[in-house]
Write a protein that holds these residues in place. Sequence first.
Motif, PDB file in Angstrom:
ATOM      1  N   ALA A  33       0.829  -1.209   0.000  1.00 49.09           N
ATOM      2  CA  ALA A  33       0.000   0.000   0.000  1.00 49.09           C
ATOM      3  C   ALA A  33       0.859   1.253   0.000  1.00 49.09           C
ATOM      4  O   ALA A  33       0.582   2.212  -0.727  1.00 49.09           O
ATOM      5  CB  ALA A  33      -0.939  -0.009   1.210  1.00 49.09           C
ATOM      6  N   ALA A  34       1.923   1.259   0.795  1.00 55.83           N
ATOM      7  CA  ALA A  34       2.821   2.419   0.843  1.00 55.83           C
ATOM      8  C   ALA A  34       3.491   2.634  -0.507  1.00 55.83           C
ATOM      9  O   ALA A  34       3.621   3.777  -0.971  1.00 55.83           O
ATOM     10  CB  ALA A  34       3.868   2.225   1.936  1.00 55.83           C
ATOM     11  N   LEU A  66      -6.200  10.118   0.373  1.00 51.70           N
ATOM     12  CA  LEU A  66      -7.645   9.993   0.558  1.00 51.70           C
ATOM     13  C   LEU A  66      -8.229   8.974  -0.410  1.00 51.70           C
ATOM     14  O   LEU A  66      -7.742   8.817  -1.527  1.00 51.70           O
ATOM     15  CB  LEU A  66      -8.320  11.349   0.360  1.00 51.70           C
ATOM     16  CG  LEU A  66      -7.938  12.420   1.374  1.00 51.70           C
ATOM     17  CD1 LEU A  66      -8.656  13.721   1.052  1.00 51.70           C
ATOM     18  CD2 LEU A  66      -8.248  11.976   2.795  1.00 51.70           C
ATOM     19  N   PRO A  67      -9.295   8.299  -0.003  1.00 47.40           N
ATOM     20  CA  PRO A  67      -9.919   7.275  -0.849  1.00 47.40           C
ATOM     21  C   PRO A  67     -10.834   7.894  -1.911  1.00 47.40           C
ATOM     22  O   PRO A  67     -12.059   7.766  -1.861  1.00 47.40           O
ATOM     23  CB  PRO A  67     -10.695   6.430   0.160  1.00 47.40           C
ATOM     24  CG  PRO A  67     -11.071   7.399   1.239  1.00 47.40           C
ATOM     25  CD  PRO A  67      -9.898   8.352   1.328  1.00 47.40           C
ATOM     26  N   THR A  75      -5.925   1.181  -0.765  1.00 42.45           N
ATOM     27  CA  THR A  75      -4.784   1.570   0.061  1.00 42.45           C
ATOM     28  C   THR A  75      -5.252   2.162   1.379  1.00 42.45           C
ATOM     29  O   THR A  75      -4.721   1.848   2.441  1.00 42.45           O
ATOM     30  CB  THR A  75      -3.904   2.579  -0.696  1.00 42.45           C
ATOM     31  OG1 THR A  75      -3.467   1.990  -1.924  1.00 42.45           O
ATOM     32  CG2 THR A  75      -2.695   2.989   0.114  1.00 42.45           C
ATOM     33  N   SER A  76      -6.258   2.998   1.334  1.00 40.22           N
ATOM     34  CA  SER A  76      -6.800   3.632   2.532  1.00 40.22           C
ATOM     35  C   SER A  76      -7.312   2.580   3.512  1.00 40.22           C
ATOM     36  O   SER A  76      -7.072   2.661   4.718  1.00 40.22           O
ATOM     37  CB  SER A  76      -7.919   4.595   2.152  1.00 40.22           C
ATOM     38  OG  SER A  76      -8.520   5.148   3.289  1.00 40.22           O
ATOM     39  N   ARG A  77      -7.983   1.583   2.985  1.00 39.12           N
ATOM     40  CA  ARG A  77      -8.512   0.526   3.851  1.00 39.12           C
ATOM     41  C   ARG A  77      -7.394  -0.290   4.469  1.00 39.12           C
ATOM     42  O   ARG A  77      -7.474  -0.675   5.637  1.00 39.12           O
ATOM     43  CB  ARG A  77      -9.471  -0.345   3.059  1.00 39.12           C
ATOM     44  CG  ARG A  77     -10.751   0.394   2.738  1.00 39.12           C
ATOM     45  CD  ARG A  77     -11.683  -0.380   1.878  1.00 39.12           C
ATOM     46  NE  ARG A  77     -12.827   0.478   1.563  1.00 39.12           N
ATOM     47  CZ  ARG A  77     -13.595   0.292   0.517  1.00 39.12           C
ATOM     48  NH1 ARG A  77     -13.385  -0.704  -0.301  1.00 39.12           N
ATOM     49  NH2 ARG A  77     -14.602   1.110   0.294  1.00 39.12           N
ATOM     50  N   MET A  78      -6.349  -0.571   3.698  1.00 42.22           N
ATOM     51  CA  MET A  78      -5.213  -1.312   4.251  1.00 42.22           C
ATOM     52  C   MET A  78      -4.538  -0.497   5.347  1.00 42.22           C
ATOM     53  O   MET A  78      -4.171  -1.031   6.391  1.00 42.22           O
ATOM     54  CB  MET A  78      -4.212  -1.678   3.155  1.00 42.22           C
ATOM     55  CG  MET A  78      -4.627  -2.878   2.349  1.00 42.22           C
ATOM     56  SD  MET A  78      -3.314  -3.454   1.276  1.00 42.22           S
ATOM     57  CE  MET A  78      -3.658  -2.514  -0.199  1.00 42.22           C
TER      58      MET A  78
END
Length: 169
Positions: A33-34, A66-67, A75-78
């Motif tokens: 995600a990063a 931001l999602p 990514t935001s959820r992870m």
Amino acid sequence: MREVAREAGVSLGQLQHYFSSRAEMLNFAIEFAADQTARRVTQGIAVLHQPPHPRDVLRVVLVEFLPLRPDARATSRMNAAYVVEAMHDPALRQQVAVGLRDGRAMVERLIRQAMSQGQIPANRDPAVETDLILALTGLAPLLELDVIEPEAALTAIDQYLDRLFCPAS
């Protein structure tokens, strides 16, 4: 891990071939995600006028956290799952804290640089301004839960950055 295996359409044994523990799988996911966020930020900065204005860089960074698009939503959820897990796991907590401190330091350096170049009024406290910028990433769950619309989040970001980069009065 069973749930992840089910969602991925693989057996638990197959998943365990790659990840020996839930923590190892979570670490992989957050690194992925990063990397995805860094890629989006790099791409966003690359299309800016060069050299980019610090305001524009900060906007790209905030927007990409931001999602607002499907890839950013994942990514935001992870990230959210990782932070929640870190609150309950002391080893993970330390790892997450280091990453967040590094990100905070990068934002503060950018603010200090903009201040030294006269783009942000000298009477601003760079530490407080950094914290306010990071607070804007807290819009993510509000977007995820449909409490606010994407346009409202973008308006909040733009208005804050306009105030930050306005001349001293």
